[in-house]
Design an enzyme around this catalytic site. Structure first.
Site, PDB file in Angstrom:
ATOM      1  N   ARG A   1       0.888  -1.182   0.000  1.00  0.00           N
ATOM      2  CA  ARG A   1       0.000   0.000   0.000  1.00  0.00           C
ATOM      3  C   ARG A   1       0.912   1.214   0.000  1.00  0.00           C
ATOM      4  O   ARG A   1       1.717   1.402   0.902  1.00  0.00           O
ATOM      5  CB  ARG A   1      -0.901  -0.013   1.225  1.00  0.00           C
ATOM      6  CG  ARG A   1      -1.658   1.292   1.527  1.00  0.00           C
ATOM      7  CD  ARG A   1      -2.583   1.691   0.386  1.00  0.00           C
ATOM      8  NE  ARG A   1      -3.553   2.685   0.768  1.00  0.00           N
ATOM      9  CZ  ARG A   1      -3.346   4.000   0.760  1.00  0.00           C
ATOM     10  NH1 ARG A   1      -2.157   4.486   0.442  1.00  0.00           N
ATOM     11  NH2 ARG A   1      -4.300   4.827   1.082  1.00  0.00           N
TER      12      ARG A   1
ATOM     13  N   GLU B   1     -11.038   3.885  -5.482  1.00  0.00           N
ATOM     14  CA  GLU B   1     -11.264   2.438  -5.587  1.00  0.00           C
ATOM     15  C   GLU B   1     -11.571   2.105  -7.046  1.00  0.00           C
ATOM     16  O   GLU B   1     -12.045   2.962  -7.798  1.00  0.00           O
ATOM     17  CB  GLU B   1     -12.443   2.019  -4.704  1.00  0.00           C
ATOM     18  CG  GLU B   1     -12.309   2.397  -3.250  1.00  0.00           C
ATOM     19  CD  GLU B   1     -11.261   1.582  -2.505  1.00  0.00           C
ATOM     20  OE1 GLU B   1     -10.917   0.477  -2.973  1.00  0.00           O
ATOM     21  OE2 GLU B   1     -10.787   2.045  -1.472  1.00  0.00           O
TER      22      GLU B   1
ATOM     23  N   ARG C   1      -1.738  -5.164   4.372  1.00  0.00           N
ATOM     24  CA  ARG C   1      -0.838  -4.712   3.303  1.00  0.00           C
ATOM     25  C   ARG C   1       0.395  -4.066   3.928  1.00  0.00           C
ATOM     26  O   ARG C   1       0.303  -3.441   4.974  1.00  0.00           O
ATOM     27  CB  ARG C   1      -1.542  -3.697   2.402  1.00  0.00           C
ATOM     28  CG  ARG C   1      -2.814  -4.208   1.787  1.00  0.00           C
ATOM     29  CD  ARG C   1      -3.584  -3.120   1.094  1.00  0.00           C
ATOM     30  NE  ARG C   1      -3.999  -2.104   2.056  1.00  0.00           N
ATOM     31  CZ  ARG C   1      -4.802  -1.091   1.770  1.00  0.00           C
ATOM     32  NH1 ARG C   1      -5.270  -0.945   0.556  1.00  0.00           N
ATOM     33  NH2 ARG C   1      -5.132  -0.210   2.683  1.00  0.00           N
TER      34      ARG C   1
END
Length: 172
Positions: A43, A51, A85
Site C-alpha cells: 500500500r 477504488e 498490506r
C-alpha cells in the site's frame, strides 16, 4: 497447475531498500510486488487513490500500471496496515539521457491527478501543493472540477443510490 504465491505483509525495517518488480496493480495505491523475499502486497504511502469501482478508479490504476510495468522498483517497507498490506515508499527506475533516474510513485500519482495527497495525522500532507497543481490543470480525477471526486473512505460509506449519483455528469 500451480497456485500463485500468497502475498506476504511482513515488514522489513531498517535494512535499506529492496528491489523488485510489480506483478499486479490492484488499484491506484495498492500493488503486488515481487521482491527477493517473495510476493508482497504493498500500500503506497502518502496518497489515496480511488477504488476500482468508483469514478476514475480504473483510469488511476491503468495510469499507475503504465508507469510501473516492466520497470525496476525500489521498495522501502514499513509496518503493515489494518488490511495486512505492507505500507511502503516506492520509486520506479526511469531511463533518461544521463542514465537511470528514480521517480517517486507517490508524488507522481498526485501530480498526474490520479490520487489525493494523504497523510493521516498531518494537517497538510506532503504532496498537497502537487495536488493543487493537478486540480488547477484539471488533470486525472480533477478533470471535471474539484467538487466531482469523492475520497475512497467516503465512497465506501455511500449507499448504492449515492454511488450511482456520483457516476453522472462527468464522462471520461
Amino acid at each position: 497447475m500451480s497456485v500463485p504465491p500468497k502475498p506476504v505483509a511482513a515488514a522489513r525495517r531498517g535494512t535499506g531498500p529492496e528491489y523488485g518488480a510489480v506483478r499486479r496493480v490492484l488499484d491506484g495505491d495498492t500493488y503486488e510486488v515481487l521482491l527477493p523475499a517473495g510476493l508482497v502486497r504493498v500500500r503506497l504511502l502518502g496518497v489515496d487513490a480511488p477504488e476500482l469501482g468508483q469514478p476514475f478508479g480504473q483510469q488511476a490504476a491503468d495510469s499507475v500500471a503504465r508507469l510501473l510495468r516492466g520497470r525496476l522498483l525500489e521498495v522501502n517497507r514499513g509496518a503493515a496496515d489494518v488490511y495486512g498490506r505492507t505500507l511502503a515508499g516506492l520509486r520506479v527506475a526511469v531511463e533518461g539521457g544521463t542514465g537511470r533516474k528514480w521517480l517517486r510513485v507517490d508524488s507522481s500519482a498526485v501530480v498526474r491527478g490520479w490520487a489525493w495527497a494523504y497523510e493521516p495525522g498531518h494537517t497538510t500532507p506532503r504532496w498537497a501543493l502537487l495536488q493543487q497543481l493537478a486540480q488547477l490543470r484539471h488533470w486525472g480525477l480533477w478533470k471535471c472540477g474539484n467538487a466531482a471526486p469523492v475520497r475512497p473512505a467516503v465512497w465506501r460509506a455511500y449507499t448504492k443510490q449515492e454511488k450511482l449519483a456520483c457516476w453522472g455528469g462527468c464522462s471520461w
